[in-house]
Scaffold this motif. Sequence first.
Motif, PDB file in Angstrom:
ATOM      1  N   SER A 165      24.614  25.723  38.089  1.00  0.00           N
ATOM      2  CA  SER A 165      25.077  25.751  36.687  1.00  0.00           C
ATOM      3  C   SER A 165      26.335  26.572  36.543  1.00  0.00           C
ATOM      4  CB  SER A 165      23.962  26.315  35.798  1.00  0.00           C
ATOM      5  OG  SER A 165      23.626  27.639  36.202  1.00  0.00           O
ATOM      6  N   SER A 216      16.078  15.556  40.030  1.00  0.00           N
ATOM      7  CA  SER A 216      15.584  15.109  38.713  1.00  0.00           C
ATOM      8  C   SER A 216      16.737  14.874  37.749  1.00  0.00           C
ATOM      9  CB  SER A 216      14.630  16.151  38.138  1.00  0.00           C
ATOM     10  OG  SER A 216      13.516  16.322  39.003  1.00  0.00           O
ATOM     11  N   LEU A 217      17.727  15.791  37.746  1.00  0.00           N
ATOM     12  CA  LEU A 217      18.891  15.626  36.873  1.00  0.00           C
ATOM     13  C   LEU A 217      19.690  14.381  37.258  1.00  0.00           C
ATOM     14  CD1 LEU A 217      20.112  19.337  36.553  1.00  0.00           C
ATOM     15  CD2 LEU A 217      18.942  17.959  34.821  1.00  0.00           C
ATOM     16  N   GLY A 234      13.242  24.221  45.570  1.00  0.00           N
ATOM     17  CA  GLY A 234      13.067  24.026  44.130  1.00  0.00           C
ATOM     18  C   GLY A 234      14.350  23.604  43.436  1.00  0.00           C
ATOM     19  N   MET A 235      15.467  24.193  43.907  1.00  0.00           N
ATOM     20  CA  MET A 235      16.769  23.825  43.345  1.00  0.00           C
ATOM     21  C   MET A 235      17.092  22.364  43.659  1.00  0.00           C
ATOM     22  SD  MET A 235      20.370  25.735  44.100  1.00  0.00           S
ATOM     23  CE  MET A 235      21.898  25.096  43.413  1.00  0.00           C
ATOM     24  N   LYS A 236      16.764  21.919  44.854  1.00  0.00           N
ATOM     25  CA  LYS A 236      17.011  20.530  45.243  1.00  0.00           C
ATOM     26  C   LYS A 236      16.194  19.581  44.376  1.00  0.00           C
ATOM     27  CE  LYS A 236      16.649  17.297  49.072  1.00  0.00           C
ATOM     28  NZ  LYS A 236      16.249  17.083  50.475  1.00  0.00           N
ATOM     29  N   LYS A 237      14.936  19.919  44.133  1.00  0.00           N
ATOM     30  CA  LYS A 237      14.111  19.064  43.283  1.00  0.00           C
ATOM     31  C   LYS A 237      14.681  18.988  41.877  1.00  0.00           C
ATOM     32  CE  LYS A 237       9.820  19.933  45.806  1.00  0.00           C
ATOM     33  NZ  LYS A 237       8.457  20.495  45.743  1.00  0.00           N
ATOM     34  N   THR A 238      15.178  20.089  41.376  1.00  0.00           N
ATOM     35  CA  THR A 238      15.767  20.085  40.028  1.00  0.00           C
ATOM     36  C   THR A 238      16.992  19.195  39.981  1.00  0.00           C
ATOM     37  OG1 THR A 238      14.935  22.324  39.681  1.00  0.00           O
ATOM     38  CG2 THR A 238      16.682  21.550  38.214  1.00  0.00           C
ATOM     39  N   GLU A 239      17.841  19.317  41.003  1.00  0.00           N
ATOM     40  CA  GLU A 239      19.054  18.495  41.038  1.00  0.00           C
ATOM     41  C   GLU A 239      18.699  17.017  41.173  1.00  0.00           C
ATOM     42  OE1 GLU A 239      22.237  19.263  40.636  1.00  0.00           O
ATOM     43  OE2 GLU A 239      21.631  21.319  40.146  1.00  0.00           O
ATOM     44  N   ARG A 252      19.138  30.518  41.850  1.00  0.00           N
ATOM     45  CA  ARG A 252      18.767  29.406  40.988  1.00  0.00           C
ATOM     46  C   ARG A 252      19.908  28.983  40.050  1.00  0.00           C
ATOM     47  NH1 ARG A 252      12.971  31.966  38.991  1.00  0.00           N
ATOM     48  NH2 ARG A 252      11.946  31.985  41.050  1.00  0.00           N
ATOM     49  N   SER A 253      20.783  29.904  39.724  1.00  0.00           N
ATOM     50  CA  SER A 253      21.840  29.600  38.735  1.00  0.00           C
ATOM     51  C   SER A 253      23.183  29.278  39.371  1.00  0.00           C
ATOM     52  CB  SER A 253      22.006  30.795  37.780  1.00  0.00           C
ATOM     53  OG  SER A 253      22.370  31.961  38.508  1.00  0.00           O
TER      54      SER A 253
END
Length: 893
Positions: A741, A815-816, A808-813, A737-738
């Motif tokens: 970042s 959104s950003l 989940g990581m793709k969805k976060t990216e 997940r990190s």
Amino acid sequence: MRLASSSRDPFELDRLAEELAGRESANPLDDEHDTNGHDLPIYVPLSHDNSYLKSEVFDVEAFLLSRSYTSLPDLRSELRDYLSTLKEELVKLINDDYEAFISLSTDLRGEGARLNTLKVPLVDLKTQILESKRELHVIQDAIQEKLASRAVLREEKALLHLLLKISESVTRLESLLLIASPENDDMQQSPIDGSRAPNLNPAEDTVDDRTRGNRAKHLGRVATEYTQLLYHASKARQDNCVFVDEIQWRIDRIRSTLSSDLDHLFSTTLLALTDGKVDGKVSEVEKAKSIADLTECLRTYDAMGLWRDAEDVLRRDVVRRFVKKSIFPGALAAPASPLVPHTPFRSSTTPAFVNSSSPLPPRTPYTPFTSFAVKTPFRSNYGVSNASSTSPYAHLLDDPEDPLARLYTQILRFVERDMSRIMGIAESVALKSVSASRRDKLLVTSTVPLPVEKTHGETGGDGFQIMANVVWEEFGRAVMDELGHVVFAAGRPNEFRKHYEITQAFIRSLEFLAPSAHSVEAMREHQLYTAFERRWQLPVYFQMRWKEIVSKMEEALSTARVEMASSADKHSFASNQAAAVWVAITACWSAEIFISELSHRFWRLTLQLLSRFNTWLNNSLIPDEKFTAEKAAAAPIIRSATPVDGQSSENAAADDSILNQYATIILDVRSMNMNVLTLWQEEISMMLPEAAAEERANTEETLRQSLTSLTATTLPMSSHIVAILTKRCCDALNPVRSISSQFRAMSNKQMPKEPSYFVSSILRPIKVFFGIGVGHGPGSSLKEHFLEPYATDIFEAVAQRYVYLLTGMKKTEDSLRKLKRGNMKKPTFSLFGGGGQAKEDDGKDEERIRTQMILDVEAFGTDGQLLGVPLNKSESFKSLTEMVHAVDPPDNT
């Protein structure tokens, strides 16, 4: 002329007839064919030869069908004509014979008186014939009466001759047996009044030559004469002859005297054969004479049917004396005689591992042996031992330190030395004799037998049964009465089993010395043999062994946790519980415990032990959601990766304890399965009684079902192990997940060339469990069979988790990226594809992140492949690879 003819024949019939005749003469074949093809009916007039008219029953329908070509009026005319013809013939017949008929009635006038005159002499003739017939019957009856009287006289004469033979035979037998004949006035005296002056000493000069010559043959001839006397007496008794009843006491006295002389001679011969001279030297001539006398005596006994009398003499004069000297309450405590050898069965054929000091091989119990299935090469004529014995039970009695074995050896030596010869002679006499099958049963009932004491349980029937009624009965009863409190003591199982093994070896060796299979069967059917076998109380012995075996196993199964076996224990099981079960199973079939007669009980106990182990596994180790800290602290802890995401050290220790216990039990269950099947093939299947192929297959199938049920208990354990290892492997995926970042925060932004640091630790719990590259793990012994299936299941679950995290990581990216576009009004570069005009640095970061993810997934797949995971069959890994290689379409918004 032509006109005139045509006027006479206007239709020219003559010309047409000529033409027709010409055509018929021109084609004769056609005419013949026509004639044959269309036959006209032939008219047959009615006559006496008509078959329908001559039949007894006139059939109207058949008659009409036969005249079907005639019309009914014509047929009626024919019948009327035929009727008139019949009437004419009848009238003619009456007219022809009428004159003779009239003359006959005239000639018969006055013949009645003449017939009455002829009738009178016929009555007189009949009377004369009947009188002649009556006289003839009288003469015939007289002849028959004369013949019957002559037959009675003939029978009376034959009976008188028979009585004379009986009297002469009785007198001759009394003379041969040196019995004083009673005087005429003493004929009605009691048999006790008769005097006898026998002389059985062949050395005295006053004795007749026949008594000095060969007493045995003399008694044999007397027995033959006595048999004939019995036959004659039985024939006379059928005619209710009083003379036989009057001399019955003399016949009984002859029988008693003959039996007494025969017993005395038989006893003397036995003592001469068994005792011998004082100095132990017996000449061959005397020995041969004694054997000949013994054979003749046994033949005489067999001819007279006195088999039990011979056995009584043999029991009294030979066997019982030896029993009294050898078997007594203190016989087992008495010192061994230096004259008694170790065993009568020492042979070069004895296996090399058998000796007096070395124990028997492990788990090689006594197996029943059929004595008559083996030849007895050590026995020569009449059972004389001329070579070392080859009994298969020699090693069981070859123990000079055991007093019971010494005693049995002494008994066997006595039987082989003194009794085998006698039993062999008796057997040969029985085989050559036909008296048992051809002797008239009336001989047995014709005279009152002497009272003979019959031992309880003695085997009856025809023929000698020396092995059963003499040898076995005396020795078996002596052992039961004198040594029963020691030999049959079931309260001491170790001594009891040793005594049982030695005694069974003694019985089988005794059967080995039997002269025939029939004697062995008679011995086993003897009532004393059955009583002897019941004295062993084998169920009591089994209960004591059951308690001994089960108590030790239950002590090991009393705890619910797995106890690791110490390294000093020499067995193939890692836990004390499995080792205890295996020791209990092998104890059932060990040479120190197993008894063949209890094989079915030990087999049932074996199945019960496997079922008890199965129950313990189900009640104690089936995966449960809650494991207490006490269970975890009791088992050795295997360090794993540092707990993350709030996982406490207690939970990690509990999981390590579960992994260790489950791996141990799975290994032990597999070992138990293989060891029990090996034990079945090598020992149990041979030690169980012989059975039909179907029953044997059912027994093996029962065992395999028990082992299958035991193996099924490990399936939930394997599932729990996979769940724990999957959880640990998935915990190692958390750094995924990190990654984005970390890459954006790096100052040195270079294209990655190596996978992330955490990739190598994703599947590390599997390697730690199976001890791959880290020394020894809980499942090191399971690696060969369980590494690939465990790794495949865990890899599939971890790959699914990996896909979930990347999603989940793709969805976060995403959104950003949308947030940045809204703030900066500029498109950004997506992690999984180009998405518009982004800054140059952001695009490079996304490219590096994608490259890093590809390297991580490839390294993850390589680690799984090294563990035996088939990557081409993993759908989750295929989806993971497609996800990291996918490129998003450009976003023009």
